[in-house]
Every structure is written in structure tokens, then in C-alpha cells.
Motif scaffolding. Structure first.
Motif, PDB file in Angstrom:
ATOM      1  N   SER A   1       0.778  -1.022   0.182  1.00  0.00           N
ATOM      2  CA  SER A   1      -0.109   0.024  -0.025  1.00  0.00           C
ATOM      3  C   SER A   1       0.957   1.139   0.011  1.00  0.00           C
ATOM      4  N   VAL A   2       2.054   1.136   0.293  1.00  0.00           N
ATOM      5  CA  VAL A   2       2.995   2.313   0.285  1.00  0.00           C
ATOM      6  C   VAL A   2       4.267   1.935  -0.367  1.00  0.00           C
ATOM      7  N   GLY A   3       5.136   2.709  -0.721  1.00  0.00           N
ATOM      8  CA  GLY A   3       6.515   2.404  -1.565  1.00  0.00           C
ATOM      9  C   GLY A   3       7.638   2.936  -0.554  1.00  0.00           C
ATOM     10  N   ALA A   4       8.621   2.372  -1.059  1.00  0.00           N
ATOM     11  CA  ALA A   4       9.940   2.656  -0.461  1.00  0.00           C
ATOM     12  C   ALA A   4      11.168   2.333  -1.003  1.00  0.00           C
ATOM     13  N   ASP A   5      12.376   2.325  -0.818  1.00  0.00           N
ATOM     14  CA  ASP A   5      13.612   1.960  -1.331  1.00  0.00           C
ATOM     15  C   ASP A   5      14.101   0.805  -0.673  1.00  0.00           C
TER      16      ASP A   5
ATOM     17  N   ARG B   1     -10.553  -5.959  -2.151  1.00  0.00           N
ATOM     18  CA  ARG B   1     -11.119  -5.740  -0.814  1.00  0.00           C
ATOM     19  C   ARG B   1     -11.150  -4.426  -0.394  1.00  0.00           C
ATOM     20  N   PHE B   2     -12.186  -4.437   0.838  1.00  0.00           N
ATOM     21  CA  PHE B   2     -12.281  -2.873   1.475  1.00  0.00           C
ATOM     22  C   PHE B   2     -10.816  -2.525   1.773  1.00  0.00           C
ATOM     23  N   PRO B   3      -9.995  -3.142   2.397  1.00  0.00           N
ATOM     24  CA  PRO B   3      -8.610  -2.409   2.789  1.00  0.00           C
ATOM     25  C   PRO B   3      -7.873  -1.741   1.391  1.00  0.00           C
ATOM     26  N   ASP B   4      -7.829  -2.827   0.542  1.00  0.00           N
ATOM     27  CA  ASP B   4      -7.053  -2.327  -0.718  1.00  0.00           C
ATOM     28  C   ASP B   4      -7.434  -1.045  -1.380  1.00  0.00           C
ATOM     29  N   LEU B   5      -8.800  -1.002  -1.490  1.00  0.00           N
ATOM     30  CA  LEU B   5      -9.579   0.100  -1.789  1.00  0.00           C
ATOM     31  C   LEU B   5      -9.451   1.377  -1.065  1.00  0.00           C
ATOM     32  N   LEU B   6      -9.335   1.185   0.084  1.00  0.00           N
ATOM     33  CA  LEU B   6      -9.254   2.324   1.071  1.00  0.00           C
ATOM     34  C   LEU B   6      -7.479   2.711   0.770  1.00  0.00           C
ATOM     35  N   ALA B   7      -6.615   1.778   0.554  1.00  0.00           N
ATOM     36  CA  ALA B   7      -5.216   2.242   0.388  1.00  0.00           C
ATOM     37  C   ALA B   7      -5.291   3.002  -0.922  1.00  0.00           C
ATOM     38  N   HIS B   8      -6.184   2.439  -1.980  1.00  0.00           N
ATOM     39  CA  HIS B   8      -6.030   3.203  -3.320  1.00  0.00           C
ATOM     40  C   HIS B   8      -6.704   4.631  -2.849  1.00  0.00           C
ATOM     41  N   ARG B   9      -7.653   4.713  -2.164  1.00  0.00           N
ATOM     42  CA  ARG B   9      -8.278   6.145  -2.080  1.00  0.00           C
ATOM     43  C   ARG B   9      -7.103   7.103  -1.527  1.00  0.00           C
ATOM     44  N   PHE B  10      -6.378   6.610  -0.609  1.00  0.00           N
ATOM     45  CA  PHE B  10      -5.223   7.382   0.003  1.00  0.00           C
ATOM     46  C   PHE B  10      -4.303   7.750  -1.013  1.00  0.00           C
ATOM     47  N   ALA B  11      -3.842   6.745  -1.765  1.00  0.00           N
ATOM     48  CA  ALA B  11      -2.943   7.276  -2.824  1.00  0.00           C
ATOM     49  C   ALA B  11      -3.244   8.141  -3.969  1.00  0.00           C
TER      50      ALA B  11
ATOM     51  N   GLY C   1      -3.056  11.678  -3.036  1.00  0.00           N
ATOM     52  CA  GLY C   1      -1.622  12.006  -2.875  1.00  0.00           C
ATOM     53  C   GLY C   1      -0.835  11.595  -1.616  1.00  0.00           C
ATOM     54  N   ARG C   2      -1.453  11.045  -0.776  1.00  0.00           N
ATOM     55  CA  ARG C   2      -1.029  10.747   0.691  1.00  0.00           C
ATOM     56  C   ARG C   2      -1.143   9.251   0.709  1.00  0.00           C
ATOM     57  N   PRO C   3      -0.054   8.439   0.211  1.00  0.00           N
ATOM     58  CA  PRO C   3      -0.237   7.033   0.539  1.00  0.00           C
ATOM     59  C   PRO C   3      -0.092   6.425   2.033  1.00  0.00           C
ATOM     60  N   ARG C   4      -1.056   5.786   2.204  1.00  0.00           N
ATOM     61  CA  ARG C   4      -0.633   5.316   3.854  1.00  0.00           C
ATOM     62  C   ARG C   4      -0.848   3.777   3.894  1.00  0.00           C
ATOM     63  N   PRO C   5      -0.157   3.051   4.773  1.00  0.00           N
ATOM     64  CA  PRO C   5      -0.317   1.439   4.967  1.00  0.00           C
ATOM     65  C   PRO C   5      -1.675   1.299   5.562  1.00  0.00           C
ATOM     66  N   VAL C   6      -2.340   0.583   4.751  1.00  0.00           N
ATOM     67  CA  VAL C   6      -3.650   0.060   5.025  1.00  0.00           C
ATOM     68  C   VAL C   6      -3.321  -1.527   5.190  1.00  0.00           C
ATOM     69  N   LEU C   7      -3.562  -2.043   6.310  1.00  0.00           N
ATOM     70  CA  LEU C   7      -3.554  -3.460   6.438  1.00  0.00           C
ATOM     71  C   LEU C   7      -4.529  -4.189   6.751  1.00  0.00           C
ATOM     72  N   ASN C   8      -4.754  -5.516   5.886  1.00  0.00           N
ATOM     73  CA  ASN C   8      -5.810  -6.368   6.023  1.00  0.00           C
ATOM     74  C   ASN C   8      -5.857  -7.430   6.899  1.00  0.00           C
ATOM     75  N   LEU C   9      -6.164  -7.150   8.203  1.00  0.00           N
ATOM     76  CA  LEU C   9      -5.930  -8.463   9.351  1.00  0.00           C
ATOM     77  C   LEU C   9      -7.298  -8.843   9.454  1.00  0.00           C
ATOM     78  N   GLY C  10      -8.315  -9.211   8.172  1.00  0.00           N
ATOM     79  CA  GLY C  10      -9.520 -10.000   8.407  1.00  0.00           C
ATOM     80  C   GLY C  10      -9.261 -11.363   8.277  1.00  0.00           C
ATOM     81  N   ILE C  11     -10.227 -12.128   8.891  1.00  0.00           N
ATOM     82  CA  ILE C  11     -10.198 -13.714   8.887  1.00  0.00           C
ATOM     83  C   ILE C  11     -11.687 -14.005   8.585  1.00  0.00           C
TER      84      ILE C  11
ATOM     85  N   MET D   1     -18.414   0.426  -0.075  1.00  0.00           N
ATOM     86  CA  MET D   1     -17.815   0.629   1.448  1.00  0.00           C
ATOM     87  C   MET D   1     -16.613   1.310   1.584  1.00  0.00           C
ATOM     88  N   ALA D   2     -15.749   1.294   0.784  1.00  0.00           N
ATOM     89  CA  ALA D   2     -14.730   2.190   0.974  1.00  0.00           C
ATOM     90  C   ALA D   2     -14.768   3.670   0.715  1.00  0.00           C
TER      91      ALA D   2
END
Length: 388
Positions: free
Chosen positions: A44-48, A202-212, A215-225, A379-380
Motif C-alpha cells: 500500500s506504500v512504497g519505499a527503497d 477488498r475493502f482495505p485495498d480500496l481504502l489504500a487506493h483512495r489514500f494514494a 496523494g497521501r499513500p498510507r499503509p492499510v493492512l488487512n487483518l481480516g479472517i 464501502m471504501a
């Protein structure tokens, strides 16, 4: 691993589960011997710089890793010029103790937000039953022999819809940056049941896409089971949310917020036992609205004690599904009233209000409970980003 593991932020994660039959055929009970497992996930976010976290949380013996690689994903294959071998303690072969997670050494690996990477794990020796995540909604491939460096997928002749041993991918955090990661904790509605496999809908994926997108990517982590409950442990559906809260939420580095959408299974699973018992859902334990609320309160207190912001999401509609009975609907209303009106959460995301008393047919995957891609997008879109 812990939130105090300074310098790292989790960019992708999943919730480890005990080996078992699950909802679909998988390789967790038999484990692996002389196999390469190839798995692709989207960050959900980038880095080097990044590192991979493997989980042997439910292993009965040490997991001996013969080798591990990472590469940029290109559909079902990899980009060969990006392939890198990963090490742990400076060694390409290493061991993850039973009951533990282990992060690899840091690797220079530039990656952008919403980019997918492929991890290939070679297990030469018998692994025993495998810690896994049952419902990946992403295709995992298996090959006989060591094929970590293969650019194509010719040798990968077997496929599964579960993740194995892969617990998370962490990226180097910016010096002095805030801990702005978001854990979304819950059940199948977080796990993504009903969405299209291999499309990150998935909902968390689409939420991460909204942040990106803003212009403000944020880690959105899916801890659903899928099937998970707040108050009830299950061999196949995961430890109860209050029990796994430490590992799956508080131990994630770089997290500042947790969103909790959990409790529908506690309130309704016992109802289905009256008509169509399904062994994977056992045990069928009657749970009251008060018990679910008590579980939410416990998680709120523990999150606040760790310095996290806590956001409550109202339980989604289930009218028209097998889960819907007069008793389960009354309990759902009671839990949602408490989430909205108690003031105990730092913020509330009223998804129940946004999605209506029953799912719109355009949002329904077909069972009256789980959403399709369009539904998860709605939902997102219903989340006010400022609340997070």
C-alpha cells in the motif's frame, strides 16, 4: 516484531491461521517438502528498502528455509531484472523457530505505492503443517524443486487460494515520520469474501487506493479472517479477535490507527446451526450483544494503552442472508447503537448507514451478506478519510 521496532512500517500484512481444512482445499495440513511456493501481494506504500516477515506461529517444529527471493510482479511471472535473494542473519538459508515470526535482513528494493511484488520461498526439507491464511483471494503457486529464480511460471503447475508462511512485508520508514499505518481488523467482510480473486478489490485495498489517489499513500493492512469472531476461538476460523489483537494489531510496526469491524459472526453463527450446520463454522456458541460489546471495549482499552487511535465501524446489513433472524437482527442493532452512541471510540465509520438496511443488489455477491467488487468500493467510498 513490535510497534517499537523503530525504522520499519508494515506495508502489507495478513493474519496467520492454524493449519486446517478451511473453506477450500489448501496445502496447510500436509505442508511442503522440496517445494517452491510463489506468492504475489500488493504494497500500500512504497519505499527503497524492504524486508519480508515469515510466520511460523502455529508450527510444531522449526521452519527451515532453504532460500527466499523477491521480485517485481508482472502478471503470473516476475521481472527478472528485479530478482533479489533475501537473507536472514546474513545467510540465504535460515530457520524460523516454532511459534515465532522472523523478518529477513533489509534489502535495497525500490517499490512504488500500490505496486505488487512476488515472494518465492524454497523449502527443501519437510515443513510439517503450515501456518497459513486460508482466504487469500490471490493465487499462490507451487512447484516441485527449487524454482525461486525462475522468471516464468512453467514449473508452477499447482495453485491454491491461500497464503503460506507469509506474514507481512515491511518497508523502511522515513526518519522522524509519524506512525500512520492503519490496521483493519475483522472477519470475511475485511478478508474480502465475494470480491474477485487476484484483483485487490477488498475493502482495505480500496481504502489504500483512495489514500494514494489523494496523494497521501498510507499503509492499510488487512487483518481480516473469514468467519472470525470477537469472543470465540475456532481451529479453522482463527483465534478470537481479542486473543489475536496483540500479534495482529499491536505488533505491527508503524501503525497509528486500528479500525474494528467485527462481531457479526458472534451474533449470527449460532443461528445457522438451527437450519444448516456447517462444520467449518463450529463451535456454534450463543453470544449476546453485551459479550460482543465487552470484547470491543477490551480492544479499545488495549489499543489506547499502546497509543493507537481506535475507530469503530458499524456492523453491515445481513437482512436476506442465512445469518438474519429476529434475534440476530436485534443483537446487531444493539451493537450498532452502542458503537454509534457510546462515545467510546475515537471515531465511528457508519458503514451500516451507508449500505442500508439490506444490501443493494448491485453490491451483493449473492448471499445477502458479502459484497462484490462494486459493494466493497461503495464501502471504501463511505469512509471519511479524515476520521482515520
Amino acid at each position: 516484531m513490535s510497534r517499537q521496532d523503530h525504522g520499519w512500517t508494515t506495508a502489507w500484512a495478513t493474519a496467520p491461521q492454524r493449519p486446517g481444512a478451511g473453506f477450500a482445499p489448501n496445502w496447510s495440513a500436509e505442508g511442503f517438502a522440496g517445494h517452491t511456493i510463489r506468492q504475489t501481494v500488493r504494497l500500500s506504500v512504497g519505499a527503497d528498502t524492504l524486508r519480508v516477515r515469515l510466520s511460523n506461529r502455529y508450527g510444531t517444529g522449526p521452519l527451515r528455509v532453504a532460500g527466499l527471493t523477491i521480485a517485481a510482479a508482472a502478471g503470473g511471472v516476475i521481472k527478472p531484472d528485479t530478482l533479489q535473494e533475501l537473507t536472514a542473519g546474513g545467510k540465504p538459508a535460515f530457520t524460523v523457530p516454532a511459534g515465532a515470526d522472523l523478518a529477513t535482513d533489509a534489502a535495497q528494493f525500490p517499490v512504488d505505492a500500490l505496486e505488487s511484488v512476488t515472494v518465492s520461498l524454497y523449502l527443501a526439507e519437510p515443513s510439517g503443517p503450515a501456518t497459513y491464511h486460508a482466504q487469500a483471494l490471490a493465487t499462490t503457486y507451487r512447484a516441485a524443486g527449487d524454482h525461486r529464480a525462475d522468471a516464468d511460471d512453467t514449473a508452477f503447475t499447482e495453485a491454491s487460494q491461500s497464503f503460506y508462511y507469509l506474514g507481512g512485508i515491511e518497508v523502511a520508514a522515513a526518519p522522524g515520520g509519524e506512525a500512520d499505518g492503519i490496521v483493519v481488523l475483522g472477519d470475511s467482510l475485511i478478508d474480502g469474501t465475494g470480491s474477485s480473486p487476484d484483483t485487490d478489490q477488498r475493502f482495505p485495498d480500496l481504502l489504500a487506493h483512495r489514500f494514494a489517489t489523494v496523494g497521501r499513500p498510507r499503509p492499510v493492512l488487512n487483518l481480516g479472517i473469514g468467519g472470525n469472531r470477537v469472543t470465540v476461538d475456532s481451529a479453522w476460523l482463527g483465534d478470537r479477535a481479542t486473543a489475536r489483537f496483540q500479534h495482529d494489531v499491536l505488533a505491527q510496526p508503524g501503525v497509528g490507527t486500528v479500525v474494528i469491524l467485527a462481531g457479526i459472526n458472534d451474533l449470527a453463527i449460532s443461528e445457522i446451526a438451527q437450519t444448516s450446520p456447517f462444520p467449518v463454522l463450529a463451535p456454534y456458541i450463543e453470544v449476546s450483544a453485551a459479550q460482543v460489546i465487552a470484547g470491543h471495549r477490551e480492544m479499545i482499552q488495549r489499543a489506547r494503552g499502546a497509543g493507537l487511535r481506535v475507530v469503530g465501524a458499524t456492523l453491515l446489513p445481513m437482512r436476506g442472508s442465512a445469518f438474519s433472524t429476529p434475534r440476530s437482527e436485534a443483537k446487531r442493532d444493539a451493537v450498532n447503537t452502542w458503537i454509534r452512541e457510546s462515545g467510546e471510540y475515537d471515531a465511528v465509520v457508519d458503514l451500516a448507514l451507508a449500505l442500508g438496511d439490506a444490501l443493494d443488489p448491485a453490491h451483493d455477491s449473492g448471499d445477502g451478506l458479502h459484497l462484490n467488487d462494486t459493494g466493497y468500493r461503495a464501502m471504501a467510498d463511505a469512509v471519511e478519510l479524515a476520521a482515520l
